[in-house]
Design a protein around this motif. Structure first.
Motif, PDB file in Angstrom:
ATOM      1  N   TYR A  97     -62.575  68.761  -8.892  1.00 36.90           N
ATOM      2  CA  TYR A  97     -61.238  68.193  -8.654  1.00 36.90           C
ATOM      3  C   TYR A  97     -60.191  68.882  -9.538  1.00 36.90           C
ATOM      4  CZ  TYR A  97     -57.358  64.914  -8.590  1.00 36.90           C
ATOM      5  OH  TYR A  97     -56.110  64.363  -8.484  1.00 36.90           O
ATOM      6  N   ARG A 101     -57.361  70.825  -7.574  1.00 37.91           N
ATOM      7  CA  ARG A 101     -56.134  70.063  -7.317  1.00 37.91           C
ATOM      8  C   ARG A 101     -55.142  70.028  -8.473  1.00 37.91           C
ATOM      9  NH1 ARG A 101     -56.050  69.262  -1.958  1.00 37.91           N
ATOM     10  NH2 ARG A 101     -54.329  67.838  -2.402  1.00 37.91           N
ATOM     11  N   TYR A 163     -62.285  69.932  -2.289  1.00 42.04           N
ATOM     12  CA  TYR A 163     -61.026  69.310  -2.725  1.00 42.04           C
ATOM     13  C   TYR A 163     -59.816  70.181  -2.357  1.00 42.04           C
ATOM     14  CZ  TYR A 163     -63.738  65.904  -5.352  1.00 42.04           C
ATOM     15  OH  TYR A 163     -64.599  64.895  -5.698  1.00 42.04           O
ATOM     16  N   MET A 189     -60.190  60.642  -3.777  1.00 36.68           N
ATOM     17  CA  MET A 189     -60.990  61.853  -3.608  1.00 36.68           C
ATOM     18  C   MET A 189     -62.483  61.567  -3.552  1.00 36.68           C
ATOM     19  SD  MET A 189     -58.837  64.212  -3.230  1.00 36.68           S
ATOM     20  CE  MET A 189     -57.092  64.538  -3.454  1.00 36.68           C
ATOM     21  N   SER A 193     -65.230  62.469  -0.528  1.00 35.31           N
ATOM     22  CA  SER A 193     -66.233  63.512  -0.756  1.00 35.31           C
ATOM     23  C   SER A 193     -67.661  62.976  -0.734  1.00 35.31           C
ATOM     24  CB  SER A 193     -65.968  64.195  -2.102  1.00 35.31           C
ATOM     25  OG  SER A 193     -66.020  63.243  -3.148  1.00 35.31           O
TER      26      SER A 193
END
Length: 278
Positions: A97, A101, A163, A189, A193
């Motif tokens: 992540y 991101r 991601y 998230m 996932s």
């Protein structure tokens, strides 16, 4: 039209023939393991080799069971798989992540280091890992087995790619609602996932179950070994009781076989998923 149909039939025949040959090639080692486990020692080393045993020797399984502490080995292997999967899911999802991101200085450089680790053979890390475990006094323990799997470069790469593919609109809407990165990660998230995490857990479990070299180096005590390393210890210096080794291998394969039967659907989905993303 008839010519096209005939060509299509020939192509299907060729494809099915290749698939059948590939399937038999993969099944042969398992069949040979079971056949050898039922042979006497003399038959197992006979040249040319015999396909079927003249007399079925079930006592090889008893010898294998008596030679190794299978209860301890099953426990050690399951603990290794559990902790490897746990740490891989936690660290890979969070690192993936962050790399996928969050903008921060040095992100690309750090991710390049992760990729380099994936490209290098794992054997070059064994000496420094052994020295670290030895200095910490963790040799001959479950902690020593788990130590190299605290982080997963493959898992980090897998989760980062996922991601990065999520539309930014979702994240921007959450930020407008007052969510910080940790809240976005935990509430948005992670649920998205789920399939990726299942695939990562399956492959981490497979890698941990099959690992041989590190358990042989880190844990010398038979009671602290895993199934793979303990079976390797049955190999003698001058000769090897192959029927006993194959019997021990047959006994050791049951945990992963049961795991596959229970999670067969997830195994297939995981392989298909990682194949499409790789």
């Amino acid at each position: 039209m008839a010519r096209l149909n005939q060509k299509e039939k020939i192509n299907k025949l060729i494809i099915h023939t290749i698939i059948i040959i590939g399937g038999l090639t993969m099944l042969f080692p398992f069949a040979w393991m079971i056949i050898t486990a039922l042979k006497s020692y003399g038959e197992s080393i006979m040249i040319p080799p015999t396909l079927f045993p003249q007399e079925i020797r079930l006592d090889n399984f008893q010898k294998a069971w008596n030679a190794l502490p299978f209860i301890d080995l099953y426990t050690n292997t399951l603990l290794l798989i559990f902790w490897r999967v746990f740490f891989a899911l936690v660290t890979s999802s969070m690192a993936g992540y962050a790399f996928g991101r969050i903008e921060f200085p040095g992100r690309n450089v750090l991710f390049s280091i992760v990729l380099i680790q994936m490209m290098l053979p794992p054997q070059i890390f064994i000496v420094p890992q052994y020295l670290m475990v030895a200095k910490l006094g963790w040799l001959n323990s479950i902690t020593a087995l788990v130590f190299p799997g605290l982080v997963s470069a493959f898992g980090t790469f897998l989760m980062r790619q996922f991601y990065k593919g999520i539309p930014k609109d979702i994240e921007e809407a959450a930020i407008l609602d007052g969510c910080n990165h940790f809240t976005i990660f935990r509430k948005i998230m992670l649920p998205l996932s789920k399939n990726n995490l299942v695939a990562l857990a399956i492959f981490t479990a497979l890698f941990a179950y099959k690992e041989l070299m590190w358990p042989l180096i880190a844990n010398m005590s038979l009671e602290k070994m895993t199934l793979s390393s303990a079976i390797a210890s049955l190999k003698g210096q001058y000769d090897t009781e192959f029927p006993v080794v194959m019997s021990a291998s047959f006994i050791a394969m049951w945990p992963m076989l049961l795991l596959y039967i229970v999670f067969q659907k997830h195994f297939i989905q995981g392989i298909a998923f990682t194949g499409s993303k790789g």
